[in-house]
Write an enzyme that holds these catalytic residues in place. Structure first.
Site, short mmCIF file in Angstrom:
data_model
loop_
_atom_site.label_atom_id
_atom_site.label_comp_id
_atom_site.label_asym_id
_atom_site.label_seq_id
_atom_site.Cartn_x
_atom_site.Cartn_y
_atom_site.Cartn_z
N SER A 140 36.07 28.16 38.82
CA SER A 140 36.57 29.18 39.41
C SER A 140 37.88 29.17 40.34
O SER A 140 38.30 28.12 41.04
CB SER A 140 35.12 29.45 40.70
OG SER A 140 35.72 30.63 41.38
N GLN A 149 38.25 30.31 35.82
CA GLN A 149 38.43 32.53 36.04
C GLN A 149 38.81 32.36 36.84
O GLN A 149 39.20 32.08 38.06
CB GLN A 149 36.43 32.25 36.46
CG GLN A 149 35.83 33.47 37.48
CD GLN A 149 36.30 34.03 38.86
OE1 GLN A 149 36.51 32.71 39.32
NE2 GLN A 149 36.67 34.71 38.91
N TYR A 175 40.33 35.64 39.44
CA TYR A 175 40.64 36.57 40.08
C TYR A 175 41.59 37.51 40.26
O TYR A 175 42.98 36.79 40.57
CB TYR A 175 40.23 36.92 41.55
CG TYR A 175 38.61 36.43 42.39
CD1 TYR A 175 37.46 37.73 42.05
CD2 TYR A 175 37.55 34.99 42.55
CE1 TYR A 175 36.22 37.49 41.94
CE2 TYR A 175 37.01 35.26 42.64
CZ TYR A 175 35.69 36.10 41.57
OH TYR A 175 34.46 36.03 42.48
N THR A 233 37.13 38.12 35.97
CA THR A 233 36.30 38.89 36.91
C THR A 233 36.75 39.92 37.51
O THR A 233 37.57 40.13 38.01
CB THR A 233 35.88 37.93 38.37
OG1 THR A 233 35.43 36.52 37.72
CG2 THR A 233 34.12 38.84 38.81
N ARG A 280 26.75 40.33 51.36
CA ARG A 280 26.04 39.85 51.33
C ARG A 280 25.01 38.90 52.34
O ARG A 280 25.68 38.84 54.30
CB ARG A 280 26.47 38.18 50.66
CG ARG A 280 26.68 38.73 49.93
CD ARG A 280 28.28 37.41 48.72
NE ARG A 280 28.56 37.81 47.81
CZ ARG A 280 29.48 37.43 46.76
NH1 ARG A 280 29.50 36.06 47.28
NH2 ARG A 280 29.69 38.05 46.32
N LYS A 306 34.28 39.17 32.53
CA LYS A 306 33.47 39.07 33.64
C LYS A 306 32.70 40.48 34.55
O LYS A 306 33.96 41.01 35.52
CB LYS A 306 33.37 37.64 33.97
CG LYS A 306 31.58 37.89 34.60
CD LYS A 306 32.01 36.28 35.07
CE LYS A 306 30.22 35.99 35.93
NZ LYS A 306 29.98 36.62 37.37
N HIS A 329 27.28 40.53 38.47
CA HIS A 329 27.54 39.66 39.51
C HIS A 329 26.51 38.79 40.27
O HIS A 329 26.36 38.37 41.48
CB HIS A 329 28.40 39.87 40.60
CG HIS A 329 29.66 39.24 41.23
ND1 HIS A 329 30.96 38.63 40.67
CD2 HIS A 329 29.84 37.61 42.15
CE1 HIS A 329 31.60 37.94 41.50
NE2 HIS A 329 30.54 37.39 41.85
N ARG A 341 25.30 40.06 43.36
CA ARG A 341 26.25 39.98 45.08
C ARG A 341 27.02 40.15 45.19
O ARG A 341 27.37 40.37 45.99
CB ARG A 341 27.13 38.75 44.65
CG ARG A 341 25.04 37.08 44.45
CD ARG A 341 26.43 36.14 44.51
NE ARG A 341 26.92 35.41 45.47
CZ ARG A 341 26.29 33.84 46.16
NH1 ARG A 341 25.22 33.86 46.52
NH2 ARG A 341 27.15 34.00 46.97
N ASP A 385 24.52 37.51 32.53
CA ASP A 385 24.27 37.30 33.36
C ASP A 385 23.81 38.43 34.34
O ASP A 385 24.03 39.40 33.98
CB ASP A 385 25.79 36.00 33.56
CG ASP A 385 26.01 37.55 34.99
OD1 ASP A 385 26.15 38.59 34.98
OD2 ASP A 385 26.83 36.42 35.68
N ILE A 432 18.46 35.18 34.66
CA ILE A 432 18.12 34.20 34.27
C ILE A 432 17.54 32.22 35.14
O ILE A 432 18.83 32.53 36.36
CB ILE A 432 19.52 33.63 33.54
CG1 ILE A 432 19.83 34.62 32.18
CG2 ILE A 432 19.19 31.61 32.00
CD1 ILE A 432 21.09 34.02 30.99
N ARG A 476 22.93 29.97 40.04
CA ARG A 476 22.24 29.25 40.85
C ARG A 476 21.32 28.04 39.88
O ARG A 476 21.02 27.28 41.24
CB ARG A 476 21.38 30.78 41.28
CG ARG A 476 21.47 31.82 42.17
CD ARG A 476 20.55 32.68 42.01
NE ARG A 476 20.91 33.95 43.23
CZ ARG A 476 21.96 35.05 42.50
NH1 ARG A 476 21.39 35.47 41.51
NH2 ARG A 476 22.13 35.41 43.58
#
Length: 414
Positions: A142, A164, A166, A192, A201, A282, A306, A309, A337, A340, A361
């Protein structure tokens, strides 16, 4: 001997008959192995992880946005999958591997990008990459990771490393990250796109989580409950973002400062011109956006909310998946995703059209439970569950799993 009401005759058992029944588990001296040996599902790993780290850290991984409705619906969708097994098929040998973006993956699985990973366990991203490499699946580092692209590639050269991205307000900084990924020979870039701002959150808000964790009366008290976690945090290199300047504050404050709500399709076009490898988008949450990003050069899309989230009550990825697959029409791969939790879920995703599923997770529970060995345990569980599901479906190869093997039905919570 006596007879009870004309039934079977009763007698006192002999010690020689009882002794073989008194078999306890062999003692495992290694504490980590002892913990992990009791984990037979991802839910078991979650339970171990909850005991191993401070509450705020566990909740950061486990939680979702607002009322956490979206993550619940995503998991319910997988529970609603009905498999359609066939019998009298030769499944003495099964092959759970598939092609993902032009290369073989041992499972239809990609380890998703996660931020602040060394907060969960001091071994962090390198531990995850090592486990992924040995398991034969891709791992996505990330932008918000705590290990640099260069350090990860250097430490685990055999890993199938993706990165990944941003797109930040500081576009020059984003461009430099892309250049670093190119120089490090990263195979695939994932953009993303579902984070114009950070999601609310609420577990993090209530816990007062900061990055890195701050020392307060509350956290000092927590040290007594999780001394090994705090010891490892304080005696290894400082917890910081490897791709950006140091930060002290909450995750929500960081997102507000860094994420750019002005990102558009033009930025995707720029990235496609800049990035020479495979490009994945994504965070797609509707059919029209999936078609649009593929038309602008994406090699794959990830149908994702996401992990629940960002926007609570966003579309359920698994329910949206078949519609995106139909619209994209083979021009790009489609992954999924959110929700799962097992190897059977990976098979279900494959049956509904995904080339692979992304999980975050699941492997983070393993990381919190036991570092690299915990991630290996998580991947082993997913592999075992996936291969067992293939056998019970009567399908010897994961690549042969299709729409005839599973369908979605209404989930009534039972």
């Amino acid at each position: 001997m006596t007879s009870a009401g004309g039934g079977a005759a009763r007698r006192l058992p002999r010690w020689s008959e009882i002794r073989p029944l008194l078999r306890g588990r062999p003692f495992i001296a290694d504490a980590v192995e002892r913990r992990l040996s009791k984990a037979h599902t991802i839910a078991d790993l979650r339970a171990v992880a909850r005991r191993r780290v401070p509450r705020s850290v566990f909740d950061y991984v486990d939680g979702a946005a607002e009322d956490e409705i979206g993550i619940g619906r995503a998991r319910d969708a997988f529970r609603a999958v009905e498999f359609h097994p066939r019998v009298l098929r030769d499944v003495g040998t099964v092959d759970p591997s598939v092609g993902v973006l032009g290369r073989r993956s041992a499972l239809p699985l990609v380890l998703a990008p996660t931020g602040f990973t060394r907060m969960m366990h001091h071994e962090g991203e390198i531990a995850v990459a090592r486990a992924a490499a040995d398991a034969g699946v891709p791992y996505v580092l990330s932008t918000m990771g705590t290990t640099s692209i260069e350090d990860l590639v250097r430490a685990v050269p055999a890993a199938r490393t993706w990165f990944q991205l941003y797109l930040w307000r500081d576009r020059d900084a984003s461009a430099r990250l892309v250049e670093r990924a190119i120089a490090a020979n990263v195979e695939t870039l994932i953009l993303t796109v579902d984070t114009p701002v950070g999601g609310a959150r609420m577990r993090d808000v209530r816990n007062g989580l900061t990055i890195p964790p701050s020392l307060s009366p509350r956290t000092l008290a927590d040290m007594s409950l999780h001394p090994s976690w705090w010891f490892n945090l304080l005696t290894t290199r400082p917890l910081e973002f490897a791709s950006m300047a140091s930060w002290n504050g909450t995750a929500e404050e960081l997102a507000r400062r860094m994420f750019d709500p002005g990102v558009t399709m033009k930025d995707l076009a720029w990235l496609r011109e800049t990035w020479p490898g495979k490009l994945v988008v994504k965070g797609v949450q509707c059919v029209e956006d999936a078609v649009a990003v593929v038309e602008r050069g994406a090699d794959a899309v990830v149908v994702s909310n996401h992990g629940g989230r960002q926007l609570d009550r966003a579309p359920v990825p698994l329910e949206l998946l078949p519609h995106v697959v139909a619209a994209v029409g083979g021009r790009a791969e489609v992954m999924v995703d959110t929700g799962i939790c097992s190897g059977a879920d990976l098979v279900a995703a494959r049956a509904l059209g995904a080339s692979a599923g992304m999980v975050g997770r699941a492997y983070l529970y393993g990381l919190m439970a036991g570092g690299e060995r915990g991630v290996r345990r998580a991947l082993g569980i997913l592999h075992q569950e996936a291969t067992r599901t293939l056998r019970l479906l009567g399908v010897p190869r994961m690549e042969d799993v299709g729409g005839e093997h599973a369908s979605l039905r209404a989930w009534n919570g039972r």
